[in-house]
Design a protein around this motif. Structure first.
Motif, PDB file in Angstrom:
ATOM      1  N   LYS A 168       0.830  -1.209   0.000  1.00 27.55           N
ATOM      2  CA  LYS A 168       0.000   0.000   0.000  1.00 27.55           C
ATOM      3  C   LYS A 168       0.862   1.256   0.000  1.00 27.55           C
ATOM      4  O   LYS A 168       0.582   2.222  -0.725  1.00 27.55           O
ATOM      5  N   LYS A 169       1.935   1.248   0.798  1.00 28.48           N
ATOM      6  CA  LYS A 169       2.819   2.412   0.865  1.00 28.48           C
ATOM      7  C   LYS A 169       3.390   2.752  -0.511  1.00 28.48           C
ATOM      8  O   LYS A 169       3.363   3.918  -0.936  1.00 28.48           O
ATOM      9  N   HIS A 170       3.854   1.736  -1.221  1.00 31.89           N
ATOM     10  CA  HIS A 170       4.447   1.989  -2.534  1.00 31.89           C
ATOM     11  C   HIS A 170       3.381   2.316  -3.588  1.00 31.89           C
ATOM     12  O   HIS A 170       3.643   3.115  -4.496  1.00 31.89           O
ATOM     13  N   PHE A 171       2.200   1.709  -3.482  1.00 30.49           N
ATOM     14  CA  PHE A 171       1.111   2.105  -4.375  1.00 30.49           C
ATOM     15  C   PHE A 171       0.900   3.616  -4.293  1.00 30.49           C
ATOM     16  O   PHE A 171       0.793   4.309  -5.306  1.00 30.49           O
ATOM     17  N   GLU A 172       0.828   4.120  -3.077  1.00 27.94           N
ATOM     18  CA  GLU A 172       0.536   5.529  -2.890  1.00 27.94           C
ATOM     19  C   GLU A 172       1.733   6.411  -3.256  1.00 27.94           C
ATOM     20  O   GLU A 172       1.545   7.521  -3.764  1.00 27.94           O
ATOM     21  N   LEU A 173       2.955   5.914  -3.027  1.00 32.24           N
ATOM     22  CA  LEU A 173       4.139   6.664  -3.454  1.00 32.24           C
ATOM     23  C   LEU A 173       4.172   6.838  -4.967  1.00 32.24           C
ATOM     24  O   LEU A 173       4.680   7.840  -5.485  1.00 32.24           O
ATOM     25  N   PHE A 174       3.615   5.871  -5.687  1.00 31.23           N
ATOM     26  CA  PHE A 174       3.586   5.922  -7.145  1.00 31.23           C
ATOM     27  C   PHE A 174       2.336   6.624  -7.674  1.00 31.23           C
ATOM     28  O   PHE A 174       2.109   6.661  -8.875  1.00 31.23           O
ATOM     29  N   GLY A 175       1.511   7.166  -6.772  1.00 37.19           N
ATOM     30  CA  GLY A 175       0.373   7.974  -7.194  1.00 37.19           C
ATOM     31  C   GLY A 175      -0.941   7.250  -7.371  1.00 37.19           C
ATOM     32  O   GLY A 175      -1.898   7.824  -7.906  1.00 37.19           O
ATOM     33  N   PHE A 176      -1.030   5.992  -6.925  1.00 40.59           N
ATOM     34  CA  PHE A 176      -2.277   5.241  -7.063  1.00 40.59           C
ATOM     35  C   PHE A 176      -3.222   5.558  -5.907  1.00 40.59           C
ATOM     36  O   PHE A 176      -2.792   5.738  -4.766  1.00 40.59           O
TER      37      PHE A 176
END
Length: 456
Positions: free
Chosen positions: A30-38
């Protein structure tokens, strides 16, 4: 005697420890999803049958769980179908809904349904369970979670480059060394089918080829023959079974093989763009590999396709996959809306992390301190301290019953709780608390401010 309860095959209960470990993995994803703008969305666990059926190919349709209509579902069933026991025709009459098979088709339905409210390109992620009527085995369940990230409304191949980076970011943080991100392109597969004279058998060709790692070369050839692909065509495919070299060498071989196919060459150029730019950006602990036998059986992929395998030495199937789908929303009436997405297989990733011993010890830490219950007045005194500790971010709780102290200490030991606090009449009179380290046996009387600092 009451029958011992159980759960359906292919499903599982999760203990507190297992849930904590799963949340550790999903937290990183989830953290990386959001870091990538999702951005997150959620869709219902079941959809109308027509939303799902026909979107996954013949094999996928067989694995969709159908839900019987409520009430007397046979009342309106066709008598002829009933007498013939024609389950295929009966299904549409007695079942109008089905459990979702994946998150991508429901996402396509969502995009079409809310297209006027969405800003495109739209980047969404979803972490929810899906269901498949598959044969349960290690790493394959009938109920499991998918963690999807998709971009819809853009044809740009930079999205594919970013998705490779996203895979690498997640698996690198999880501690995987050598997870392989395999890439291919459906246009390349279409080109191969074209140059060997089996263009009309594209679906059969790709479904069989995708099983190479499961049934081997001879098994693939046998299935192709059974599907009506000519022996001469299969002979032309032979080089694909031993396609070696680095990515650039493989791309050069494909260029030679597909020189006469316009679609195939377009696929090669798309692969070259993605691979060259991933190489320029660099990866962490993962590696990118071009696998020309990678087909992925889902019919809606039209461009790049991905599959991730676990680090070498771990016996596990794919732990992630995805690809480009140029016309998925078209099945719901929204044309010219290209999308690309990837999925993380949470359950298989869990097994890999566990097998490699990569879960931090802190993941399963629960309550840090247990306050013993010595009576109502003492419990109230303890709860004042517990409230203060919780406000400081310290996991603390009160034993609910005024049981014997030995029983309460035993409870703390079985729970793996490190500290216990005794707050009796003596402590209340002095406005202190007795803190005991259950690992060392040391104990001391301290004030609430010191207690909080000691436990942080």
């Amino acid at each position: 005697m009451a029958q011992k309860p159980g759960i359906p095959k292919g499903t599982r209960d999760f203990s507190p420890t297992e849930v904590a470990k799963r949340q550790y993995i999903t937290g990183i994803i989830k953290k990386h999803f959001e870091l990538f703008g999702f951005m997150p969305i959620e869709t219902p666990s079941f959809e109308n049958s027509e939303t799902l059926m026909g979107k996954y190919g013949e094999e996928g349709d067989r694995l969709i769980f159908k839900i019987l209509n409520s009430g007397d579902y046979l009342a309106k069933a066709n008598e002829e179908y009933l007498s013939e026991r024609n389950s295929l025709k009966l299904t549409s009459q007695i079942s109008e809904k089905a459990l979702r098979y994946d998150l991508t088709v429901p996402f396509a339905r969502y995009v079409v349904q809310y297209q006027n409210d969405i800003e495109f390109p739209f980047k969404r992620y979803q972490i929810q369970p899906v269901w498949r009527a598959d044969r349960p085995q290690k790493g394959r369940f009938r109920e499991f979670y998918q963690c999807d990230a998709d971009v819809v409304g853009s044809n740009s191949l930079w999205q594919e480059v970013e998705l490779v980076q996203l895979y690498d970011a997640v698996f690198t943080e999880l501690g995987f060394v050598g997870a392989t991100i395999k890439i291919n392109n459906r246009k390349v597969l279409s080109g191969i089918a074209e140059v060997i004279g089996a263009k009309d058998k594209l679906i059969d060709f790709t479904v069989a080829l995708d099983k190479l790692d499961k049934i081997g070369e001879e098994g693939v050839k046998k299935e192709m023959l059974e599907k009506g692909i000519a022996a001469e065509a299969i002979e032309k495919v032979q080089p694909l079974f031993n396609f070696t070299g680095d990515i650039n060498e493989k791309l050069e071989k494909l260029s030679q093989l597909l020189a006469s196919s316009e679609e195939g060459m377009k696929g090669v150029e798309e692969l070259r763009f993605i691979c060259d730019n991933v190489a320029a950006l660099g990866l962490g602990q993962s590696k990118l590999d071009l696998d020309v036998t990678l087909a992925r059986g889902l019919n809606y992929y039209t461009g790049a396709i991905f599959e991730v395998t676990a680090p070498e030495g771990v016996a596990m199937g794919s732990i992630g996959g995805g690809g480009r789908y140029d016309d998925l929303t078209g099945i719901f009436g929204l044309k010219n809306m290209s999308g690309v997405g990837i999925s993380f297989g949470l359950d298989r990733i869990y097994l890999v992390v566990d097998e490699l011993g990569l879960f931090p010890e802190t993941v399963t830490e629960s309550t840090k301190v247990l306050f013993l219950n010595l009576g109502n007045a003492e419990a109230l005194y303890a709860l004042r301290a517990i409230k203060s500790l919780r406000e400081a971010g310290i996991k603390a709780e009160l034993y609910p019953d005024a049981a014997k102290m030995g029983k309460q200490f035993q409870h703390a030991d079985k729970r793996g709780i490190t500290y216990a606090v005794i707050a009796g009449g003596e402590e209340m009179a002095a406005n202190v608390y007795t803190l005991k380290n259950l690992e060392t046996g040391n104990q001391e009387k301290i004030e609430i401010e010191t207690l909080s600092n000691r436990l942080l």
